[in-house]
Design a protein around this motif. Structure first.
Motif, PDB file in Angstrom:
ATOM      1  N   UNK A   1       0.769  -1.159   0.023  1.00 13.37           N
ATOM      2  CA  UNK A   1      -0.196   0.003   0.006  1.00 13.37           C
ATOM      3  C   UNK A   1       0.923   1.401   0.093  1.00 13.37           C
ATOM      4  N   UNK A   2       2.241   1.164  -0.012  1.00 14.99           N
ATOM      5  CA  UNK A   2       2.952   2.262   0.129  1.00 14.99           C
ATOM      6  C   UNK A   2       2.774   2.968  -1.445  1.00 14.99           C
ATOM      7  N   UNK A   3       2.868   4.274  -1.429  1.00 17.81           N
ATOM      8  CA  UNK A   3       2.663   5.155  -2.491  1.00 17.81           C
ATOM      9  C   UNK A   3       3.991   6.055  -2.970  1.00 17.81           C
ATOM     10  N   UNK A   4       3.923   6.646  -4.249  1.00 20.15           N
ATOM     11  CA  UNK A   4       5.017   7.673  -4.434  1.00 20.15           C
ATOM     12  C   UNK A   4       4.483   8.847  -3.684  1.00 20.15           C
ATOM     13  N   UNK A   5       5.572   9.288  -3.303  1.00 23.41           N
ATOM     14  CA  UNK A   5       5.221  10.792  -2.696  1.00 23.41           C
ATOM     15  C   UNK A   5       5.340  10.740  -1.091  1.00 23.41           C
ATOM     16  N   UNK A   6       5.118   9.411  -0.494  1.00 24.94           N
ATOM     17  CA  UNK A   6       5.100   9.208   0.907  1.00 24.94           C
ATOM     18  C   UNK A   6       6.376   9.549   1.507  1.00 24.94           C
ATOM     19  N   UNK A   7       6.515  10.070   2.591  1.00 27.40           N
ATOM     20  CA  UNK A   7       7.995  10.600   3.313  1.00 27.40           C
ATOM     21  C   UNK A   7       8.222   9.344   4.485  1.00 27.40           C
ATOM     22  N   UNK A   8       9.200   8.892   4.283  1.00 31.87           N
ATOM     23  CA  UNK A   8       9.563   7.878   5.179  1.00 31.87           C
ATOM     24  C   UNK A   8      10.353   8.373   6.384  1.00 31.87           C
ATOM     25  N   UNK A   9       9.782   8.256   7.672  1.00 33.90           N
ATOM     26  CA  UNK A   9      10.071   8.591   8.778  1.00 33.90           C
ATOM     27  C   UNK A   9      10.708   7.787   9.891  1.00 33.90           C
ATOM     28  N   UNK A  10      10.557   6.544   9.558  1.00 35.71           N
ATOM     29  CA  UNK A  10      11.159   5.214  10.580  1.00 35.71           C
ATOM     30  C   UNK A  10      10.866   3.859   9.541  1.00 35.71           C
ATOM     31  N   UNK A  11      11.691   3.375  10.018  1.00 30.97           N
ATOM     32  CA  UNK A  11      11.925   1.792   9.486  1.00 30.97           C
ATOM     33  C   UNK A  11      12.479   0.956  10.995  1.00 30.97           C
ATOM     34  N   UNK A  12      11.763   0.066  11.208  1.00 35.76           N
ATOM     35  CA  UNK A  12      12.153  -0.951  12.164  1.00 35.76           C
ATOM     36  C   UNK A  12      12.779  -0.254  13.899  1.00 35.76           C
ATOM     37  N   UNK A  13      12.021   0.743  14.279  1.00 34.46           N
ATOM     38  CA  UNK A  13      12.447   1.449  15.368  1.00 34.46           C
ATOM     39  C   UNK A  13      13.672   2.478  15.066  1.00 34.46           C
ATOM     40  N   UNK A  14      14.083   2.697  13.665  1.00 33.78           N
ATOM     41  CA  UNK A  14      15.287   3.748  13.397  1.00 33.78           C
ATOM     42  C   UNK A  14      14.460   4.921  12.759  1.00 33.78           C
ATOM     43  N   UNK A  15      14.828   5.993  13.211  1.00 34.14           N
ATOM     44  CA  UNK A  15      14.126   7.334  12.997  1.00 34.14           C
ATOM     45  C   UNK A  15      15.083   7.507  11.492  1.00 34.14           C
TER      46      UNK A  15
END
Length: 493
Positions: A239-253
């Motif tokens: 469900x991710x889309x173009x334009x989404x801003x990633x702010x965290x991955x697996x407890x990593x900011x």
């Protein structure tokens, strides 16, 4: 012979025949045949007939064997002259049948000598065939490894040194690592930027690019913003889309300060929790990495400024295993939509498989036109279009300083042999072709030839100078694709 005589004696005794030798019996029969027909003779013949009827088959066989003697031949001669004698006729018939049987049996039976001859012949044939096979394999190996290299004293010294170090160095030596260092040293000696040794990590990355696949989630980022999502990828399915801003991955900011570490934050063997911001709202998506197919092309129709023409646009990012298939599919789709002309965007395309560039050129060039030539230490070989496919509409090609290798080959082929217009900046200038040797966990890549464009020029360290040298315009922090604009302008005329 003694044993035969003993057996005859016993056999004759059991048949109530006198104990005379076989020679005596034969002589008696010959005398009986050649004598006159007296009563005594008739009685003798009758007696002999009775004896013959009582004899066993074994006696008959032995009698026939005896007939091979000279006197037996005389007896047969007498038989021919005295056909009325029943004993003689019977003897002759048995002789004839015996010979026929022997001749018949000789066709299908093998004695010890025959068997030995068969075995010997089979062994000889096997040896010859084995020799032929080994000779073929030997010549084949020499084709892969030149005999002059095997016998080269330098190679022998290298092997001797390798053996000496492995056996006698005072500490344990990792033979595999030492051999890799030796291979890397040989390639470095060539002082050729394109002849290199790639370890497992580098060879895996190269293989992914050339194969058109990789292990991951399927997103393209610019900074920490998702710029594109690959079709059918885990990211698209989640469900991710173009334009989404990633702010965290697996407890990593994640922020603009550490976005380069995004790849290391993703765990390849388990589910990943990716937190994004979309329209000021934070959302979390769980994504499991898998094999992702990297699309080689993007395409669309661009309207000319006067809206009268449909200009096709195909961006080709690499020459992988899938590139030709992707390009051909995009081209046919654009032609179905009424494309009048075509822009091929090769900017930032650093190359890949040579045959991918060749196959794409074949779609446009007329049969017999030169695509490129290869020059090695021995000769120059021209490679021409051998297909019946061709196009006649206008083509413009976009290039820049990162357009290299196979991308330059396609650019030169379409410019020199088709008449395409080249727009942008001078290309990288890689005019050499590499051959790759694959090992278990590494790749050796070395230059095997120079390539020449159809007009005969070598672009190595020179590049392809565009027909229209256009810079990308940047104003007030905003980028304007003036190169694309120029291509559209040229094809709109």
């Amino acid at each position: 012979m003694k044993e035969e005589k003993k057996q005859n004696t016993k056999s004759n005794s059991s048949s109530k025949v006198s104990k005379k030798s076989k020679q005596d019996v034969l002589e008696k029969k010959v005398n009986n045949i050649s004598s006159t027909k007296t009563k005594a003779d008739k009685k003798e013949v009758k007696s002999n007939n009775k004896v013959n009827k009582d004899k066993s088959k074994e006696d008959n066989r032995k009698l026939i064997k005896v007939s091979k003697t000279k006197k037996d031949k005389d007896s047969l001669s007498a038989i021919k002259n005295k056909k009325s004698e029943s004993v003689a006729v019977k003897l002759y018939k048995k002789k004839k049948v015996k010979k026929q049987k022997k001749k018949f049996n000789g066709r299908f039976s093998l004695d010890v000598l025959d068997l030995l001859l068969v075995v010997a012949g089979t062994a000889i044939i096997s040896c010859v065939l084995t020799g032929i096979i080994l000779n073929f394999q030997y010549k084949k190996s020499l084709h892969l490894i030149d005999s002059s290299v095997v016998s080269d004293k330098n190679v022998q010294e290298f092997l001797n040194t390798y053996s000496e170090i492995i056996d006698n160095y005072y500490e344990e030596v990792n033979a595999e690592d030492m051999m890799k260092a030796a291979m890397e040293g040989m390639l470095n000696f060539l002082e050729d930027n394109y002849s290199i040794y790639l370890d497992k990590n580098d060879s895996d990355n190269l293989s992914e690019m050339l194969d058109g696949t990789y292990e991951g989630v399927g997103i393209v980022i610019r900074g920490n913003i998702i710029e594109d999502i690959y079709k059918n990828s885990p990211a698209e399915k989640s469900g991710l889309k173009s334009g989404d801003i990633i702010i965290g991955i697996n407890d990593n900011k994640v922020s603009m300060d550490n976005y380069e570490e995004i790849g290391s934050f993703i765990k390849m063997d388990k589910e990943n929790s990716i937190i994004i911001k979309r329209d000021s709202q934070e959302m979390t998506f769980n994504v499991i990495p898998s094999t992702v197919s990297i699309p080689s092309t993007t395409s669309n129709i661009i309207k000319s400024p006067d809206k009268k023409k449909n200009i096709g646009y195909i961006s080709l990012n690499a020459f992988s295993l899938k590139s030709f298939e992707d390009f051909q599919e995009s081209l046919m789709d654009l032609e179905t939509k009424g494309m009048d002309s075509l822009i091929i965007d090769l900017r930032n395309n650093t190359g890949g498989y040579l045959n991918a560039a060749t196959n794409i050129a074949n779609l446009f060039l007329e049969k017999g036109e030169i695509i490129y030539s290869l020059e090695n230490k021995n000769k120059i070989t021209a490679f021409k279009d051998e297909t019946n496919d061709k196009r006649e509409y206008k083509i413009a090609i976009l290039v820049n300083s990162s357009t290299a290798s196979a991308a330059e080959i396609l650019t030169a082929a379409l410019h020199d042999s088709y008449g395409a217009i080249v727009v942008g900046k001078t290309t990288y200038g890689k005019g050499k072709v590499q051959t790759m040797k694959y090992y278990e966990d590494s790749i050796v890549k070395y230059t095997s030839a120079k390539w020449l464009r159809p007009n005969g020029e070598c672009i190595d360290e020179v590049g392809i100078i565009p027909d229209y040298d256009i810079n990308i315009k940047v104003s007030n922090g905003e980028t304007f694709d003036t190169q694309l604009d120029k291509a559209i302008e040229l094809l709109s005329k």
